[in-house]
Design a protein around this motif. Sequence first.
Motif: not given
Length: 223
Positions: A46, A54, A132, A174, A176, A184, A186, A188
Amino acid sequence: MKRLAAVGLSAAVALAATASVHAADLPQPAETYTYDEPVPAERFDWSGFYFGGHLGWNWSDFGTSNGVTGSFTTRDNGVAGGVHAGYNYMITPEFLLGAEADFSLASIDKTRNVAGVSYKTSSDWNGTVRARAGWAFDRFLVFGTGGLAIADMDVAANGAKDSATRVGWTAGAGVEGAVTQNVTARLEYQYQDYGSETFSLGGQSYKTDLNNNQVRFGLSYKF
């Protein structure tokens, strides 16, 4: 002569048969088998920079208090969408730390009539800068996030209007998953609190606060 040759041939055959029997009685070398060890699948990494977009839904609450109207809440909801970018670093093969920033446009616009006053509230954009932290299950990530949030607030009443840019805080969580080695997806949720601002409109003072709830789906490209 022919008889002598026949006797010799018979003796040779008998000798060969005897040698074969003795050879069968001797210890034989053990058979060896070779096989390749299975190569374990490499874990998804990652780490690195990423950029994406988004789209989701935004719920906004404007809480207002005024000497004439008293306290009331204006609520609106609508589509919100934008872009995000960030960086992840794997502290261990499972634990991730990162930073992310995003910017979203929203269509939040609501008018409410209270005690003869028409009060309009709106917010067109918001953004965040967040940390995060997450736990990776190979190609699947569960994360929490929190940091600063910024948004515009626009109000109008008594034939006047005013606006402000508010800085507050946000927190969320969230999941992912890795679609490919570079893409990727996700889902959230974020809660955003922008505190309150006092506006002077037509000789009246209105104190209004804003908070958002956002649920959004996003796609990212990992470099």
